[in-house]
Design a protein around this motif. Structure first.
Motif, short mmCIF file in Angstrom:
data_model
loop_
_atom_site.label_atom_id
_atom_site.label_comp_id
_atom_site.label_asym_id
_atom_site.label_seq_id
_atom_site.Cartn_x
_atom_site.Cartn_y
_atom_site.Cartn_z
N GLN A 1 0.74 -1.25 -0.13
CA GLN A 1 -0.27 0.11 -0.11
C GLN A 1 0.94 1.30 -0.18
O GLN A 1 2.05 1.42 0.39
CB GLN A 1 -0.97 0.07 1.27
CG GLN A 1 -2.24 -0.78 0.99
CD GLN A 1 -2.14 -2.50 1.69
OE1 GLN A 1 -1.22 -2.51 2.39
NE2 GLN A 1 -2.91 -3.12 1.13
N CYS B 1 -6.05 0.27 7.00
CA CYS B 1 -4.95 -0.46 6.92
C CYS B 1 -4.37 -0.45 8.30
O CYS B 1 -3.70 0.20 8.86
CB CYS B 1 -3.96 -0.20 5.90
SG CYS B 1 -2.73 -0.98 5.88
N GLU C 1 -5.44 -10.10 -0.11
CA GLU C 1 -5.92 -8.55 0.10
C GLU C 1 -6.45 -8.27 -1.32
O GLU C 1 -5.95 -8.60 -2.61
CB GLU C 1 -5.02 -7.58 0.40
CG GLU C 1 -4.53 -7.97 2.08
CD GLU C 1 -3.85 -6.62 2.31
OE1 GLU C 1 -4.15 -5.37 1.84
OE2 GLU C 1 -2.81 -6.76 3.42
N SER D 1 -8.17 2.54 -0.42
CA SER D 1 -8.71 1.33 0.41
C SER D 1 -9.10 2.27 1.72
O SER D 1 -8.71 3.51 2.01
CB SER D 1 -7.34 0.73 1.12
OG SER D 1 -7.72 -0.11 2.11
N TRP E 1 -3.68 3.67 -0.53
CA TRP E 1 -3.84 3.19 -1.98
C TRP E 1 -3.38 1.74 -1.97
O TRP E 1 -2.27 1.58 -1.72
CB TRP E 1 -3.41 4.03 -3.08
CG TRP E 1 -4.29 5.43 -3.16
CD1 TRP E 1 -5.05 5.73 -4.19
CD2 TRP E 1 -3.93 6.64 -2.26
NE1 TRP E 1 -5.79 6.86 -3.74
CE2 TRP E 1 -4.91 7.51 -2.84
CE3 TRP E 1 -3.04 7.07 -1.38
CZ2 TRP E 1 -4.93 8.82 -2.21
CZ3 TRP E 1 -3.14 8.31 -0.77
CH2 TRP E 1 -3.85 9.08 -1.20
N ASN E 2 -4.01 0.74 -2.52
CA ASN E 2 -3.66 -0.49 -2.93
C ASN E 2 -2.43 -0.51 -3.88
O ASN E 2 -2.32 0.44 -4.77
CB ASN E 2 -4.72 -1.50 -3.32
CG ASN E 2 -5.62 -1.60 -1.99
OD1 ASN E 2 -5.27 -2.01 -0.88
ND2 ASN E 2 -6.77 -1.74 -2.19
N ASN F 1 -11.41 -8.65 1.57
CA ASN F 1 -9.89 -9.14 1.94
C ASN F 1 -10.34 -10.65 2.60
O ASN F 1 -11.12 -10.78 3.39
CB ASN F 1 -9.22 -8.63 2.89
CG ASN F 1 -8.98 -6.97 2.57
OD1 ASN F 1 -8.16 -6.92 2.00
ND2 ASN F 1 -9.60 -5.89 3.24
N ASN G 1 -12.98 -1.80 6.54
CA ASN G 1 -12.90 -2.46 5.08
C ASN G 1 -13.33 -3.82 5.13
O ASN G 1 -13.49 -4.52 6.03
CB ASN G 1 -11.29 -2.57 4.50
CG ASN G 1 -10.39 -3.03 5.45
OD1 ASN G 1 -10.74 -3.66 6.36
ND2 ASN G 1 -9.14 -3.04 5.07
N CYS H 1 -1.59 -8.65 7.27
CA CYS H 1 -2.70 -7.86 7.26
C CYS H 1 -3.27 -7.54 8.42
O CYS H 1 -3.88 -8.47 8.96
CB CYS H 1 -3.68 -8.49 6.36
SG CYS H 1 -5.09 -7.41 6.29
#
Length: 280
Positions: A46, A75, A211, A72, A65-66, A193, A160, A220
């Motif tokens: 990320q 995290c 993910e 996203s 951002w992924n 995820n 998320n 994660c």
């Protein structure tokens, strides 16, 4: 374009941290994908920007951002790195609990040491509409058709969406197929995820996570929180669980519904650098 960055990781879940406190981050999805490339770019799971808060009750905002350039909402390993980055920048002293603003809302963080952070991740959200997940009613277990078989899964949001499958063997070959199938399953309209959890005992869980937007990761944080929350709801684990992921261990504490969930783990700096842009 030259962009200064810090490379960090939380038990192997790696990030590029960008200081955007004085100017907004102006990167499109293609540029993020180029930076994320582990051969021609920097390489990361990320990208995280540290910005001025939108919410005045929070000290800073962080964007996520992924690796595929998609945004996203949260995290868990990343927010620990945000806290450690802010500490090194002189913005966050040891022992002080501070509210930070994520794309999915505020979180509270406290540095136990320069490289160890505990985070209030909020209360897990199990209602299908909150995740979002297509289901007629909330349940501890759902039947989910994937790849021609019916799986018994849990679903929860930690800012998320997560789908959790309890399994006996984390080395089963079927995981390579099931990870992408669950991440992109049609009943999760925003993707999910996918966590594969093995209960060792009531205080110890092993976990692998595929993910959305990044694929298989060494760790994660929200996935560890989600797995513990689903298993706790089922009565399979106690209110403090050590979760071992391929990259290392996290401690997750949750007393159950009506309480927020806390995640504790390390944050590490790897190196500093400059991204010179796609043309280079």
């Amino acid at each position: 374009m030259t962009l200064r960055f810090s490379k960090m990781h939380g038990i192997g879940n790696d990030f590029v941290m960008v200081d955007a406190r004085n100017a907004p981050l102006a990167l499109d999805a293609a540029e993020i994908r180029a930076m994320a490339d582990r051969h021609a770019g920097i390489g990361f799971d990320q990208l995280i920007s540290i910005e001025q808060p939108r919410d005045p009750s929070c000290r800073f905002y962080y964007g996520i951002w992924n690796a595929d350039g998609s945004p996203s909402g949260q995290c868990g390993n990343g927010v620990r790195c945000v806290a450690a980055w802010l500490h090194r920048a002189g913005e966050l002293p040891l022992g002080e609990t501070v509210r930070l603003e994520s794309p999915s809302g505020p979180v509270a963080v406290r540095l136990l040491a320069a490289d160890r952070v505990t985070v209030d991740m909020g209360e897990p959200a199990f209602r299908p509409a909150q995740i979002p997940f297509e289901a007629d009613a909330q349940a501890d277990r759902y039947a989910l058709d994937a790849g021609g078989e019916t799986l018994e899964v849990g679903a929860v949001s930690m800012g998320n969406p997560h789908v959790v499958l309890a399994i006996d063997d984390l080395d089963a070959p079927s995981l390579a197929r099931l990870g992408p199938l669950l991440t992109g399953h049609a009943r999760f309209p925003e993707g999910a995820n996918a966590g594969f959890a093995q209960v060792v005992d009531r205080s110890h869980v092993r976990l692998r996570v595929h993910e959305r937007g990044s694929g298989w990761t060494l760790a994660c944080g929200t996935g560890a929180c989600a797995a513990m929350a689903v298993l706790r709801q089922r009565g399979a684990v106690d209110d403090r669980v050590h979760v071992d992921l391929p990259g290392g261990r996290l401690q997750i504490d949750w007393a159950g519904p009506g309480h927020t969930l806390w995640m504790t783990g390390p944050a590490a700096f790897a190196f500093e650098g400059e991204w010179l842009g796609m043309a280079h």
